[in-house]
Scaffold this active site. Structure first.
Site, PDB file in Angstrom:
ATOM      1  N   GLY A 238       5.631 218.636  22.424  1.00  0.00           N
ATOM      2  CA  GLY A 238       5.871 220.015  22.837  1.00  0.00           C
ATOM      3  C   GLY A 238       4.970 220.502  23.952  1.00  0.00           C
ATOM      4  O   GLY A 238       5.187 221.574  24.506  1.00  0.00           O
TER       5      GLY A 238
ATOM      6  N   CYS B 200      36.638 221.721  22.003  1.00  0.00           N
ATOM      7  CA  CYS B 200      35.331 221.095  21.839  1.00  0.00           C
ATOM      8  C   CYS B 200      34.610 221.067  23.171  1.00  0.00           C
ATOM      9  O   CYS B 200      35.197 220.763  24.207  1.00  0.00           O
ATOM     10  CB  CYS B 200      35.489 219.636  21.392  1.00  0.00           C
ATOM     11  SG  CYS B 200      35.666 219.410  19.639  1.00  0.00           S
TER      12      CYS B 200
ATOM     13  N   CYS C 129      41.420 218.452  19.003  1.00  0.00           N
ATOM     14  CA  CYS C 129      41.145 217.553  17.879  1.00  0.00           C
ATOM     15  C   CYS C 129      41.119 218.277  16.539  1.00  0.00           C
ATOM     16  O   CYS C 129      40.990 217.645  15.499  1.00  0.00           O
ATOM     17  CB  CYS C 129      39.834 216.797  18.095  1.00  0.00           C
ATOM     18  SG  CYS C 129      38.353 217.811  17.887  1.00  0.00           S
TER      19      CYS C 129
ATOM     20  N   CYS D 263      39.157 223.397  17.374  1.00  0.00           N
ATOM     21  CA  CYS D 263      39.424 222.808  18.690  1.00  0.00           C
ATOM     22  C   CYS D 263      40.932 222.606  18.866  1.00  0.00           C
ATOM     23  O   CYS D 263      41.607 222.045  18.001  1.00  0.00           O
ATOM     24  CB  CYS D 263      38.698 221.481  18.828  1.00  0.00           C
ATOM     25  SG  CYS D 263      39.173 220.575  20.322  1.00  0.00           S
TER      26      CYS D 263
ATOM     27  N   CYS E  27      35.199 214.626  21.184  1.00  0.00           N
ATOM     28  CA  CYS E  27      36.521 215.211  20.962  1.00  0.00           C
ATOM     29  C   CYS E  27      37.604 214.142  21.102  1.00  0.00           C
ATOM     30  O   CYS E  27      38.536 214.076  20.298  1.00  0.00           O
ATOM     31  CB  CYS E  27      36.755 216.353  21.940  1.00  0.00           C
ATOM     32  SG  CYS E  27      38.296 217.249  21.690  1.00  0.00           S
TER      33      CYS E  27
END
Lengths: 376, 334, 276
Positions: free
Chosen positions: B56, B290, B269, B266, B296
């Site tokens: 970080g 998606c 899909c 979606c 997808c």
């Protein structure tokens, strides 16, 4: 054509490049040569060298040609190219007093040792379009009849600032430390930045940005209103140590613009002395180098009161490559983050039960709230 | 780079002519393997190692000018090119799509200079460079995700000064960011941060996870893969190593929430557990699709395919939304 | 045992030399060293503070009292050369030597400073409540409703209208801003509060109300305080004991009533006689 949901993105890129290239070629004239650019539009290539941080006039002219005259794009090409080159050697430090000067003015004094040298300049020309340039053929050199007899001008000139320093009127800059000078192309700038890093960043700064920030101080957003001790244009030798003998050898020279100024902000209370500013950059660019001088002086005040006095602000905004890239990146698709922003405003409108508002209202709310949310 | 037909000029600059000749060659011959010279790549790798060692923490590195504009993935490509080898397979996505023009351009540079295989399949790739998304399919310990970063510091929201913010990070002094969140709740009733959600890494450094949607933030926590965050313009690198605790900042009683899509699925899909984006059709209808186009496509072949289909371990993240916000439009949490 | 004690605290701005201490101070009539030009902000200061006690430090501007207060309050800005030691009952070692992180921890729970200048102590763009909340959040509070409740009760305690809690601090009056500072300083139940010139910039009537408010809370909460002021009225109202400073030295100390009624040092007498 959309720029995402289409397959074969690479083919699209190639097509776009070809269309761009076509813009250069679709006219009826012959392609402009790199030599023509180098010789006749030297200001453009000088600007590209200055901002690119690479002294290579012919490569710069090539870059200007490839960028179709966009100097920031040209400096970008130079920098990207430079980053792939191996570094063979480092030059020794040269004293700017060694400059072979073609132009030199000292606004601070009526006369100076070595004299004022006006040299080639348009400063006093009346800005009238010269229609004879359009369609000229076989122009004559206007200086060919000159009678240049008599004394040769001296090779090098005393520096006006040195005169003032000898009198103790100008604050001495901090001497070089034992450490090698910073190299902002190899080490990232962190704050507080040393003056060596500051001067490098300013020397490579985008001409318009340096000019605008320098002007801001002069315009009143700051305390610095300098008197220029001297502005010079000329050639500085490039010297290296011979790898075997250790003897210093001049290998070439570079054209630079240099400027120095005194600033009537007293550096010390008990021993009042002028503060000062310094500017130097590749090529002929007096405007940038004077603005750099103002910024150097201004940054030394190191306050957060005015943009031009805040080193972080100046250094973070002055680089052409950085601003160019980040400004233009807004053209990239942002629909993922925008979806996230839409989610926030809908959730918050739901909380505050304002769902039934008219379209006008919702877009007004959107403006207010997006200010909070869309800071990527 | 565009090839340029340079007129042969009579000139004394022999070395420059040689340079121009080499530039005239097709493609990027004459450049180093993977564009950057070996010294630079080593330096970037060292910075990545340092970033891994201090999860970080933003490590300054000497970001080189690249043949791409700054802000367009120059940090990501420097990191990618420094860790890619000729046997690696590389995937590039921009806003979830392999086919975005910018992704295609970055892929092209890596393929031309580093001779890597490229793929659009997340599970087939060794290194994935991405802008603003983490793929839906869970990554493994053999994979590295390189995220492009525009703004490196989460604290920039509350103070523009880099010097002041570096001091805050050094002292783990995040009071200002907490007040920002507090005032957010005061004003809006909940935390009104869309993307670039401030995130605590290993309980020590506050990190800007790049403009990924909140949906992707939980994927950073205790992941099996290494995340490398790289900014070219701002010349900083940082990392989340595998199996690191990553926690979005929030209050006990005003929890972190991911984006909600209601009942939307979606259009292609049928997925209801992936990040969706709205598409405004010519007919005025809003449809959802998606955002991760490669996953997808797999789901279109096999609608039952789980995000961790290729893995031993279950993934615990997404699509859940904390029950707090799940009332009216609620998240369709599993 | 005392809560806080200082021993030989010295702070010199400038290069400093061997003559600095001898050639400055009350007898020398200056705080600037004639040999090297350094300013001896304070030198050889000894003091101690008992639990629940209020200690006043009084002197004209330039007497070194604010320099001393900054050291005692663990201000991160540690300009100048600092010598001596400050012992605090709840932390081992010399407070003048602690690293930033310890300093930060002590300032978020043990020792609070109310700055003389509002801008040093508050972020005027945050709401008043946000400024107070920052102290709570920085010391680990993570429940939003708890933070709200605590901030509201601190607003009540310091007599700020609770309905103004969410307004930006720059819209507050000077007296309210001072109260926000005090609320912030008290937010995490410190052991010691240092007040630096608490009446600066306030109307006389507002001054009295702010001081009364502080005195009430100080007694209710049993918090010890160090009050630095050029104003004898402030120490008279708040302080149990008082130190008088001049040219960087403590020239007189004792119970406040004694110092004000029966000043021993000539300068203290002048100070009292010249007070309006």
């Amino acid at each position: 054509m959309g720029y995402v949901a289409v397959k074969a993105g690479e083919e699209l890129i190639e097509r776009a490049e070809e269309l761009f290239e076509k813009q250069r070629l679709e006219g009826e004239t012959d392609p402009v040569s790199v030599d023509q650019l180098d010789e006749q539009l030297g200001r453009l290539s000088a600007q590209a060298m200055s901002e690119g941080g690479l002294y290579a006039p012919r490569l710069a002219a090539l870059a200007v040609k490839q960028a179709q005259g966009d100097t920031v794009e040209a400096s970008f090409l130079l920098r990207a190219y430079r980053s792939t080159l191996e570094r063979w050697d480092e030059t020794t430090v040269v004293d700017p007093a060694e400059m072979v000067t073609t132009r030199r003015v000292s606004p601070a004094y009526k006369d100076i040792p070595g004299g004022q040298i006006l040299g080639p300049t348009k400063d006093y020309t009346q800005r009238l379009l010269d229609f004879d340039l359009d369609g000229e053929d076989d122009p004559e050199d206007p200086t060919q009849e000159w009678d240049i007899g008599g004394e040769e001008p001296p090779d090098t000139l005393d520096n006006v600032m040195d005169v003032l320093r000898d009198q103790g009127l100008v604050h001495e800059p901090d001497g070089p430390t034992d450490d090698d000078p910073a190299d902002i192309t190899r080490d990232p700038v962190t704050y507080p930045a040393g003056r060596d890093a500051v001067l490098q960043a300013l020397a490579r700064g985008e001409t318009g940005a340096v000019t605008a920030l320098g002007y801001s101080a002069l315009r009143g957003y700051g305390q610095v209103h300098p008197t220029l001790a001297e502005v010079r244009v000329g050639r500085l030798p490039v010297k290296i140590e011979h790898p075997y003998t250790g003897v210093e050898a001049t290998v070439t020279s570079v054209e630079v613009s240099e400027s120095e100024a005194v600033v009537p902000v007293y550096a010390k209370r008990d021993d009042p002395q002028f503060a000062f500013g310094y500017g130097l950059t590749f090529g002929r660019n007096e405007r940038k180098v004077i603005a750099m001088t103002i910024l150097d002086a201004s940054i030394q005040l190191d306050t957060e009161d005015e943009p031009a006095e805040n080193p972080e602000f100046v250094l973070n905004t002055v680089d052409g490559l950085d601003s160019f890239g980040f400004i233009e990146h807004l053209k990239l698709p942002h629909y993922v983050t925008f979806q996230s922003i839409l989610d926030r405003i809908r959730a918050i409108r739901e909380n505050e039960s304002v769902g039934a508002g008219t379209a006008d209202e919702s877009s007004r709310d959107a403006d207010e709230q997006l200010a909070e949310a869309s800071d990527d | 780079m565009t090839d340029t037909e340079t007129p042969r000029a009579e000139t004394s600059y022999e070395s420059v002519d040689a340079v121009l000749d080499s530039l005239d060659d097709e493609g990027l011959d004459g450049y180093s393997y993977a564009y950057l010279d070996e010294h630079t790549k080593r330096e970037v790798r060292r910075s990545i190692l340092k970033a891994v060692a201090i999860p970080g923490h933003q490590v300054p590195y000497a970001s080189r000018p690249m043949p791409l504009a700054r802000g367009w993935g120059t940090g990501g490509i420097q990191a990618s090119l420094s860790i890619l080898g000729p046997t690696d397979t590389f995937k590039v996505i921009d806003q979830g799509s392999d086919e975005s023009v910018n992704a295609a351009n970055i892929r092209r540079l890596a393929r031309d200079t580093a001779a890597v295989e490229t793929t659009t399949d997340t599970t087939d790739s060794d290194v994935i460079q991405t802008r603003h998304r983490i793929p839906e399919e869970a990554l493994s310990e053999d994979q590295i995700l390189v995220l492009q970063v525009p703004v490196t510091d989460a604290l920039r929201k509350v103070d523009p000064s880099d010097a002041a913010n570096r001091r805050r990070h050094a002292h783990k002094n995040y009071g200002k960011m907490w007040v920002h969140l507090y005032e957010n709740v005061v004003e809006w009733g909940e935390i009104n941060i869309a993307s670039r959600y401030p995130t605590m890494v290993a309980g020590r450094y506050l990190m800007d996870p790049s403009p990924i949607p909140r949906w992707d933030v939980p994927k950073l926590d205790d992941a099996d893969n290494l995340f490398v965050f790289a900014a070219g313009r701002e010349a900083r690198l940082y990392a989340v190593p595998p199996n690191t605790d990553v926690e979005p900042l929030a209050f006990e009683d005003r929890e972190f929430q991911v984006e909600r899509f209601g009942d939307a699925t979606c259009q292609f899909c049928g997925s209801d557990d992936t990040y969706l984006v709205e598409i405004e059709g010519d007919d005025g209808e809003t449809r959802y699709v998606c955002n991760d186009t490669s996953f997808c496509e797999k789901r279109q072949d096999d609608p039952e395919l789980a995000k961790d289909h290729h893995r031993e371990r279950d993934v615990s993240w997404g699509p859940g939304t904390p029950s707090e916000g799940a009332d009216a439009t609620g998240g369709d949490g599993t | 045992m005392s809560l806080l004690s200082a021993d030989g605290v010295t702070r010199i701005y400038g290069s400093g030399c061997e003559a600095c201490r001898d050639r400055t101070g009350d007898a020398a009539g200056t705080n600037q060293c004639p040999a090297c030009g350094s300013v001896v902000a304070c030198a050889d200061v000894d003091l101690d503070l008992q639990p629940r006690e209020v200690l006043g430090i009084v002197g004209e501007s330039g007497s070194g009292k604010s320099s001393l207060a900054e050291l005692l309050a663990l201000e991160p800005n540690q300009d100048g050369h600092v010598h001596g030691s400050v012992e605090y009952a709840n932390h081992p070692g010399n407070l003048l030597d602690v690293d930033y992180e310890t300093r930060h921890a002590l300032r978020n729970g043990h020792i609070s400073l109310v700055h003389q200048h509002i801008r040093d102590g508050l972020d005027l763009d945050f709401s008043g409540g946000g400024n107070v909340a920052e102290k709570l959040l920085a010391s680990g509070w993570r429940n939003y409703e708890d933070v709200r409740e605590r901030v509201a009760s601190l607003f009540e305690e310091t007599e700020i209208p609770v309905e103004r809690m969410d307004d930006p601090t720059h819209t507050y009056s000077g007296g309210m801003q001072r109260r926000v500072q005090i609320a912030r300083a008290l937010a995490i139940n410190p052991e010691i509060v240092v007040l630096d010139e608490p009446t600066t910039g306030l109307d006389v009537s507002v001054q009295a109300r702010v001081l009364d408010m502080f005195r009430r809370i100080q007694r209710e909460e049993d918090v010890a305080a160090i009050v630095v002021s050029h104003d004898l009225g402030v120490v008279r109202l708040l302080a149990d004991r008082t130190l008088v400073m001049r040219h960087g030295r403590v020239i007189e100390s004792g119970l406040t009533d004694r110092v004000l009624e029966d000043p021993h040092h000539e300068y203290t007498q002048t100070l009292i006689n010249s007070a309006i």
